[in-house]
Design a protein around this motif. Structure first.
Motif, PDB file in Angstrom:
ATOM      1  N   ASN A  51       0.840  -1.198   0.000  1.00  0.00           N
ATOM      2  CA  ASN A  51       0.000   0.000   0.000  1.00  0.00           C
ATOM      3  C   ASN A  51       0.879   1.253   0.000  1.00  0.00           C
ATOM      4  O   ASN A  51       1.414   1.669   1.010  1.00  0.00           O
ATOM      5  CB  ASN A  51      -0.928  -0.017   1.225  1.00  0.00           C
ATOM      6  CG  ASN A  51      -1.901   1.143   1.177  1.00  0.00           C
ATOM      7  OD1 ASN A  51      -1.855   1.964   0.248  1.00  0.00           O
ATOM      8  ND2 ASN A  51      -2.772   1.225   2.161  1.00  0.00           N
ATOM      9  N   THR A  52       1.009   1.835  -1.199  1.00  0.00           N
ATOM     10  CA  THR A  52       1.919   2.980  -1.356  1.00  0.00           C
ATOM     11  C   THR A  52       1.154   4.308  -1.366  1.00  0.00           C
ATOM     12  O   THR A  52       1.740   5.354  -1.635  1.00  0.00           O
ATOM     13  CB  THR A  52       2.720   2.863  -2.668  1.00  0.00           C
ATOM     14  OG1 THR A  52       1.780   2.734  -3.742  1.00  0.00           O
ATOM     15  CG2 THR A  52       3.644   1.672  -2.658  1.00  0.00           C
ATOM     16  N   SER A  53      -0.165   4.252  -1.054  1.00  0.00           N
ATOM     17  CA  SER A  53      -0.981   5.467  -1.227  1.00  0.00           C
ATOM     18  C   SER A  53      -0.519   6.613  -0.322  1.00  0.00           C
ATOM     19  O   SER A  53      -0.667   7.777  -0.675  1.00  0.00           O
ATOM     20  CB  SER A  53      -2.460   5.147  -1.007  1.00  0.00           C
ATOM     21  OG  SER A  53      -2.604   4.504   0.237  1.00  0.00           O
ATOM     22  N   SER A  54       0.071   6.272   0.835  1.00  0.00           N
ATOM     23  CA  SER A  54       0.463   7.356   1.739  1.00  0.00           C
ATOM     24  C   SER A  54       1.897   7.846   1.468  1.00  0.00           C
ATOM     25  O   SER A  54       2.383   8.763   2.115  1.00  0.00           O
ATOM     26  CB  SER A  54       0.352   6.873   3.190  1.00  0.00           C
ATOM     27  OG  SER A  54       1.215   5.773   3.351  1.00  0.00           O
TER      28      SER A  54
END
Ligand code: PEP
Ligand code: MN
Length: 366
Positions: A51-54
């Motif tokens: 999860n690279t969204s942040s």
């Protein structure tokens, strides 16, 4: 997310080690490194998986050794086109460039039958300025009693004759991983007189284990045909299997889809999807008018349906044409009824040229 590193960065360098040190502090993110050795330089990309969204693009861009950052959408991570993605969409093989900006014709035998036919075909190609061909050795057939191709027995003379007539790349369908070894052995025996493009046929588009193995080798480029009974997206995901294992020299082949809605053609011609594949991915797109149309019918003006279909693909931006020819179609052991005759080669190539020029003119205003 993909980090594109400065060209020629060495894994032993301080910059690279610093970068990996910083990346290791990102929680729950796995790193996959892809390195590609080109003729001029080596390119390294690091895939951040998880999860690279942040993670902020600017933070990644500021890291040592990072030249660019691309946030990928879920689909077609390696081969897809993503926002602000200006990675190249071409590769080189045997001195030829294959990209979304080039066009190559692979005319040749659906299936190798005799050495004489191979030589007649290669000679005609050379005489018409061609440097690529198709030569089927392993044929996946509907009936187990039909001719299955000469297999490895024909490879040495196919490669020798290719070398003799200046053919640089031969497209050969494979149906099993062991055939890669057979091809390598025959290439070694014949002094690498030519190159090979491995073809995955429509019956194997979703043979995931075969795709993984073919993807793990980076020697040969791969032509992946779309599956005849699955969606375009499913076939594009199949291409991604090859790339995710490391081989990005992938060309995507449209060859028609199976439905009787395309009657009297063998398959329903799907070349309107050439721009779709070019938009969604960075792969060069091939069209196979022979297996799409499947017969030698012609329009009232005298132009064969196969040539019309070729033109439809090329005017839509196709980058490769795979087409069956045969010196004596009535004696061909596979797909004779759809083979073009050798005497038709100059006219076919001229037609391709006319349409390619028209395509390039169409793109000028943009
Ligand atoms: C071929 O190109 O010889 C072939 C069998 O094609 P497809 O896999 O598209 O049927
Ligand atoms: Mn065929």
């Amino acid at each position: 997310m993909i980090l594109i590193l400065t060209p020629n960065i060495e894994p032993e360098s301080r910059t690279y080690k610093q970068l990996l040190g910083q990346l290791s502090r990102l929680g729950n993110i796995q790193l996959r490194v892809h390195r590609e050795q080109g003729t001029q330089q080596s390119l390294t990309e690091i895939y951040l998986v998880g999860n690279t969204s942040s993670i902020a693009l600017e933070d990644m861009r500021a890291l040592p050794g990072v030249e660019g950052v691309v946030r990928v959408s879920e689909e077609y991570r390696v081969l897809g086109r993503h926002k602000d993605d200006d990675r190249t969409s071409h590769f080189e093989y045997r001195g030829l460039r294959f990209g979304q900006d080039t066009l190559h014709v692979f005319a040749g035998l659906c299936a190798v039958d005799t050495i004489e036919h191979v030589e007649l075909m290669m000679k005609a190609l050379r005489d018409n300025g061609q440097v690529c061909t198709r030569m089927g050795a392993y044929k996946p057939r509907t009936s187990p009693y039909s001719f299955q191709g000469h297999g490895r027995k024909c490879l040495p003379y196919v490669f020798e004759l290719a070398g003799k007539y200046g053919i640089k790349v031969v497209a050969i369908e494979i149906t099993h991983e062991s055939q890669i070894d057979e091809i390598n052995e025959a290439l070694n025996r014949t002094g690498h007189a030519t190159g090979v493009m491995l073809q995955i046929g429509t019956r194997n588009t979703q043979n995931f284990e075969l795709l993984k193995i073919v993807g793990r080798q980076q020697e040969f480029p791969v032509l992946l045909k779309r599956g005849f009974g699955i969606t375009l997206s499913e076939s594009l995901h199949a291409a991604e299997y090859l790339a995710s294992e490391g081989n990005r020299k992938v060309i995507f082949g449209l060859r028609g889809v199976k439905t009787n809605m395309g009657d009297p053609h063998r398959n329903f011609v799907d070349f309107a999807q050439v721009p779709v594949v070019r938009r969604l991915t960075r792969m060069p797109v091939c069209v196979d008018p022979s297996h799409a149309v499947g017969c030698r019918s012609w329009g009232p003006e005298g132009i064969l349906d196969i040539m019309h279909a070729t033109a439809q693909g090329v005017i839509a931006g196709a980058n490769m044409v795979l087409v069956d020819f045969h010196p004596a179609p009535s004696r061909a052991l596979v797909d004779g009824p759809q083979a073009l005759q050798i005497e038709e080669l100059p006219r076919f190539l001229e037609d391709v040229q006319i349409v390619r020029e028209a395509y390039l003119r169409r793109t000028c205003p943009y």
